[in-house]
Enzyme design. Structure first.
Site, PDB file in Angstrom:
ATOM      1  CB  SER A  86      -1.166  -0.001   1.632  1.00 30.60           C
ATOM      2  OG  SER A  86      -1.943   0.886   0.873  1.00 30.60           O
ATOM      3  CG  HIS A 117      -5.740  -2.739   0.862  1.00 30.30           C
ATOM      4  ND1 HIS A 117      -5.000  -2.079  -0.397  1.00 30.30           N
ATOM      5  CD2 HIS A 117      -5.322  -2.090   1.933  1.00 30.30           C
ATOM      6  CE1 HIS A 117      -4.072  -1.598  -0.761  1.00 30.30           C
ATOM      7  NE2 HIS A 117      -4.194  -0.635   0.936  1.00 30.30           N
TER       8      HIS A 117
END
Length: 254
Positions: free
Chosen positions: A85, A235
Site C-alpha cells: 500500500s 487489501h
C-alpha cells in the site's frame, strides 16, 4: 535521522515497508518465515509511523530519501524491496530513483496511479480517542468502534497504542501530521519514473486497489513486471492469506 527497524535473520538483504497507519511489526510472522530462507529481513518503520522519528514533512520523495539514508547507514545494496500500500508507493519511488540499489521489487496491492483520499473515518476515529479518559486497550477499542465498525481494521489500528507513561496510553503515529498530509498518501508515481528490473505486483482478489485499467499503467512504469492475484484476500492480502502470499513472494525472490 535513521528510520527504526527490526532486523531478523542473516543473508541477502530484504526490506519490507508497511502501509499507512501501520508499522514494521505488522510483518513479524512473515518476516520470520522469509528469514528461514537465508534472507536478512529489515522491518522498517517509515517516518511518522511506529518507532521512527516524527516530522512535519511527509511525502514520497522524502520517504524514498529516508530509505536511501537507511541503506547507506546499514551498507545495503542489491536489496529485495517489498512494500504494501503506502509502503508500495515508497518502494516504487525508491526503485525508480535508485535502481542500482534494488535487485528485485515487489509491490503489494497498490498501483502507481493517483488514489483519492479515503481514510477520513479512520483518522477522525483515531483523533476522537481521549486518553485522559481511556485507560485500557479495551476502552480504546470501544471508543474506536463508533467510527470503525470492522474489527480487523480496529485491531490493526490499535497496534499503534503504547504506554507513554505508567497509566497513560497514546498513539505511536504522528496523527496531526498524517491527518494534515493524508492527500500525499494517494499521490501518483511521477509520469517519467521507470524501473527496468524484475518486479512483482501482488493483488488481493477481493481488493479494488489494482483493477484491469491499472495493468497498462504498471507496465508503462515497470516494463519487466508481472501481476499475481492472491485468492481469498482483500487489501491486507499478506494477513488474509499469508500462505499464498508467502509462496508467491518466495517463488519470485528465491
Amino acid at each position: 535521522m535513521i528510520l527504526h527497524s527490526n532486523i531478523i535473520g542473516e543473508g541477502k538483504p530484504f526490506i519490507i515497508l508497511h502501509g499507512f497507519l501501520g508499522m514494521g511489526d505488522n510483518w513479524k510472522t512473515l518476516s520470520k518465515q522469509f528469514s528461514e530462507s537465508n534472507f536478512e529481513v529489515h522491518l522498517v518503520d517509515q517516518r511518522n509511523h511506529g518507532r521512527s522519528f516524527h516530522s512535519d514533512e511527509f511525502d514520497y520523495e522524502l520517504m524514498a530519501e529516508d530509505l536511501k539514508h537507511y541503506c547507506t547507514t546499514h551498507d545495503l545494496s542489491n536489496i529485495i524491496l517489498l512494500g504494501h500500500s503506502m509502503g508500495g508507493k515508497t518502494a516504487m519511488r525508491f526503485a525508480t530513483k535508485y535502481p542500482d540499489l534494488v535487485g528485485k521489487l515487489l509491490v503489494a496491492d497498490i498501483s502507481p496511479r493517483y488514489y483519492p483520499v479515503h481514510h477520513d473515518a479512520i483518522l477522525e476515529g483515531l483523533s476522537s480517542l481521549d486518553f485522559s479518559k481511556i485507560k485500557k486497550r479495551a476502552e480504546a477499542d470501544i471508543a474506536l468502534s463508533k467510527s470503525v465498525a470492522e474489527m480487523g481494521t480496529r485491531l490493526f489500528l490499535l497496534k499503534n497504542l503504547y504506554w507513554v507513561n505508567k497509566g497513560e496510553l497514546g498513539l505511536r503515529i504522528n496523527l496531526p501530521v498524517l491527518k494534515e498530509k493524508v492527500s500525499e498518501v494517494g499521490e501518483a508515481l511521477p509520469s517519467h519514473a521507470t524501473f527496468e528490473k524484475e518486479t512483482l505486483f501482488l493483488r488481493g482478489d477481493k481488493s479494488e486497489y489494482i483493477g484491469e485499467s491499472d495493468e497498462f499503467i504498471i507496465k508503462r512504469h515497470f516494463p519487466n513486471s508481472q501481476l499475481v492475484t492472491i485468492s481469498n484476500a482483500g487489501h491486507w492480502l499478506h494477513a488474509e492469506n499469508p500462505k499464498a502470499f508467502y509462496s508467491a513472494v518466495i517463488n519470485f525472490i528465491a
